[in-house]
Scaffold this motif. Structure first.
Motif, PDB file in Angstrom:
ATOM      1  N   ILE A  66      27.934  35.160  45.512  1.00 55.48           N
ATOM      2  CA  ILE A  66      27.953  36.624  45.860  1.00 55.48           C
ATOM      3  C   ILE A  66      29.042  37.902  46.481  1.00 55.48           C
ATOM      4  O   ILE A  66      28.896  37.697  47.016  1.00 55.48           O
ATOM      5  CB  ILE A  66      26.297  37.258  46.262  1.00 55.48           C
ATOM      6  CG1 ILE A  66      26.865  36.099  47.723  1.00 55.48           C
ATOM      7  CG2 ILE A  66      25.473  36.763  45.680  1.00 55.48           C
ATOM      8  CD1 ILE A  66      25.201  36.713  48.806  1.00 55.48           C
ATOM      9  N   ASP A  67      29.746  36.328  46.992  1.00 51.00           N
ATOM     10  CA  ASP A  67      31.264  36.805  47.739  1.00 51.00           C
ATOM     11  C   ASP A  67      32.345  36.556  47.129  1.00 51.00           C
ATOM     12  O   ASP A  67      32.360  35.654  46.726  1.00 51.00           O
ATOM     13  CB  ASP A  67      30.520  36.388  49.438  1.00 51.00           C
ATOM     14  CG  ASP A  67      31.727  36.617  50.078  1.00 51.00           C
ATOM     15  OD1 ASP A  67      32.465  37.507  50.056  1.00 51.00           O
ATOM     16  OD2 ASP A  67      31.175  37.196  51.684  1.00 51.00           O
TER      17      ASP A  67
ATOM     18  N   ALA B   9      26.382  46.370  51.343  1.00 59.98           N
ATOM     19  CA  ALA B   9      26.933  47.450  51.972  1.00 59.98           C
ATOM     20  C   ALA B   9      27.313  48.235  51.016  1.00 59.98           C
ATOM     21  O   ALA B   9      28.368  48.995  51.230  1.00 59.98           O
ATOM     22  CB  ALA B   9      27.850  47.049  53.230  1.00 59.98           C
ATOM     23  N   ARG B  10      28.443  47.004  50.221  1.00 58.94           N
ATOM     24  CA  ARG B  10      29.265  47.880  49.399  1.00 58.94           C
ATOM     25  C   ARG B  10      28.292  47.620  47.776  1.00 58.94           C
ATOM     26  O   ARG B  10      27.633  46.663  47.738  1.00 58.94           O
ATOM     27  CB  ARG B  10      30.658  47.174  49.375  1.00 58.94           C
ATOM     28  CG  ARG B  10      31.329  48.421  50.703  1.00 58.94           C
ATOM     29  CD  ARG B  10      32.756  48.066  51.281  1.00 58.94           C
ATOM     30  NE  ARG B  10      33.293  47.799  49.430  1.00 58.94           N
ATOM     31  CZ  ARG B  10      34.853  48.523  49.027  1.00 58.94           C
ATOM     32  NH1 ARG B  10      35.564  47.010  51.083  1.00 58.94           N
ATOM     33  NH2 ARG B  10      35.421  49.131  48.666  1.00 58.94           N
ATOM     34  N   ASP B  11      29.169  47.914  46.612  1.00 67.48           N
ATOM     35  CA  ASP B  11      28.727  48.029  45.628  1.00 67.48           C
ATOM     36  C   ASP B  11      29.473  46.069  45.016  1.00 67.48           C
ATOM     37  O   ASP B  11      30.241  46.666  44.629  1.00 67.48           O
ATOM     38  CB  ASP B  11      28.461  49.091  44.459  1.00 67.48           C
ATOM     39  CG  ASP B  11      28.146  48.117  43.237  1.00 67.48           C
ATOM     40  OD1 ASP B  11      28.529  47.984  42.799  1.00 67.48           O
ATOM     41  OD2 ASP B  11      27.914  49.555  42.308  1.00 67.48           O
ATOM     42  N   GLY B  12      28.881  45.406  44.667  1.00 67.76           N
ATOM     43  CA  GLY B  12      29.092  44.535  43.990  1.00 67.76           C
ATOM     44  C   GLY B  12      30.402  45.238  42.928  1.00 67.76           C
ATOM     45  O   GLY B  12      31.469  43.695  42.629  1.00 67.76           O
TER      46      GLY B  12
END
Length: 477
Positions: A28-29, A45-48
């Protein structure tokens, strides 16, 4: 063998696979993504979706998305779904469902000690089969399904950590994991901003059993005041109960001795005498280890091998790991000992950490200060509700606190602790960890043992890093 093929992932999620791809992991990162991973474009916090192009450039096998993101080729390898979070949960459930009949899944929750206990179980099971577990504290609404989705097909044992901040969060995660055995490490005054009282926290913790089939094993700490709430829920679900602790009926903790960097415990396991050790100091670790032994045996692990595994276990960064910081590159005697427990804090874990510091052996006559000191840097404990100030002030009344030489406090809540300390124990108080960094070296000396403990948001990890940079860290285990 791949973790997921495009067709398998599409079937599991009800999505549409674009391209004939296969992945070896799930991420996811983009910062930690490995080539061959399926990148999951979650919205946090932000859209992936903003990072899909970057993920594919880094070698992602495909991306789990709701639409074609900007900057991504129309023929890019994708899995297109209606909702990314729901699709991740579906992928996790499919990962759990495809385990073989011999595979066993354990789940761990509790106010304190979840991650340490999970890591102990991983060590035990990893020595007796192919084991898989949550990474770090991936225990929330995306951490649990991510752990399940990452689970290899040939897993023998899985350990799933389940946490919560608010009511109603544990049961849905437990139903995804469907554990064969589940453990409640303890119930304490944590997250009181969201709960009426500690009894309400016990009710929420006990909902971990809602994910289990009748006949599964509930492993319960019998020592806390609300263990009956947890036990009643287990019996209501038709589970077999195993209790541990000083009041445990099945696994009973006896004398615990901290000997240097080792903890040795005497106990009884189903009436048989048991001695085990852990390669780190701390009475609280002994309690967690006893619970881990109880759960491991419930799932068929060999007790003798499990005890050996515990003897090699020690905590990792931010959760009580100890390091020797050599302050002089030539004279190896000029060093201090650092206890990094900066990842999290609540009244129970803070008391346990202060007890570890109080029992630590200092070294005299090697620094500019002739007397080695037990020094604590402590930061605010968050989410404690209206009793927060009283809980912080009460730390000064602990027996362990009275054995310390200097206490430095960080944060507005810790001011209550600072003000309640005797004058001779007061170090410095600052609003932030960054302010505490000023003049840090002058507060420390060779021979000292230094504890760093606070909620993660207080950023006391910066103090840990600064101390490490003073010299040359040498692991003690």
């Amino acid at each position: 063998m791949s973790l997921w093929t495009a067709s398998e992932a599409a079937e599991a999620t009800g999505g549409q696979a674009q391209g004939d791809w296969a992945c070896n992991g799930v991420s996811i990162d983009t910062r930690t993504l490995q080539p061959g991973d399926l990148f999951v474009a979650l919205k946090a916090a932000r859209d992936g979706h903003e990072f899909v192009a970057q993920a594919l450039d880094k070698g992602a096998a495909a991306a789990l998305v709701t639409h074609l993101p900007d900057g991504v080729a129309e023929n890019a390898p994708l899995l297109i779904v209606e909702d990314v979070q729901q699709a991740l949960e579906a992928l996790g459930r499919a990962g759990r469902a495809r385990l073989g009949p011999q595979a066993k899944v354990a789940a761990v929750t509790g106010s304190v000690g979840k991650t340490s206990t999970k890591e102990m179980l991983l060590a035990i099971f990893g020595d007796q089969g192919k084991a898989h577990a949550s990474v770090d504290s991936y225990n929330n609404h995306w951490g649990v399904p991510l752990t399940l989705a990452r689970m290899p097909r040939d897993t023998d044992y899985a350990v799933i950590e389940i946490g919560m901040n608010h009511p109603g969060e544990i049961a849905p995660l437990a139903k995804q994991a469907r554990p064969d055995a589940a453990m409640v490490t303890n119930v304490a005054a944590v997250h009181l901003e969201a709960f009426k009282d500690v009894a309400a926290i016990a009710v929420e913790k006990a909902t971990i059993f809602e994910g289990m089939e009748p006949g599964g094993v509930a492993v319960i700490n019998a020592d806390h005041d609300h263990s009956d709430i947890v036990l009643d829920k287990a019996l209501e679900r038709g589970l077999r109960e195993t209790t541990f602790g000083q009041a445990g009926h099945h696994y009973k903790l006896g004398e615990v001795k901290v000997q240097g960097d080792t903890t040795v415990a005497q106990a009884e396991a189903e009436g048989a005498p048991l001695i085990f050790k852990i390669d780190t100091p701390g009475r609280h670790f002994a309690m967690n280890a006893l619970g881990a032994l109880a759960l491991a045996e419930a799932l068929g692990a060999d007790r003798a091998l499990a005890v050996q595994s515990l003897g090699r276990w020690s905590p990792y960064a931010g959760r009580g790991v100890r390091e020797r910081i050599q302050l002089d590159p030539v004279d190896t005697h000029l060093a201090l000992e650092l206890i990094d427990d900066s990842y999290n804090a609540n009244p129970t874990s803070m008391a346990a950490a202060l007890e570890v510091l109080a029992a630590s052996e200092v070294t005299h006559d090697i620094g500019r200060v002739s007397k080695g000191r037990r020094i604590a840097f402590v930061g605010d404990m968050k989410e404690l509700g209206p009793e927060a100030l009283a809980l912080h002030a009460g730390l000064a009344d602990l027996e362990a606190t009275r054995a310390l030489d200097v206490v430095h406090c960080v944060g507005p809540l810790m001011k209550a602790f600072y003000d309640n300390l005797p004058e001779h124990q007061r170090g410095d108080w600052t609003e932030t960890a960054e302010e505490m960094l000023q003049g840090l070296r002058s507060r420390l000396d060779s021979g000292d043992v230094v504890l760093i403990k606070g909620s993660l948001s207080m950023k006391l990890g910066g103090i840990v890093d600064a101390i490490r940079k003073m010299g040359h860290p040498v692991p003690t285990a």
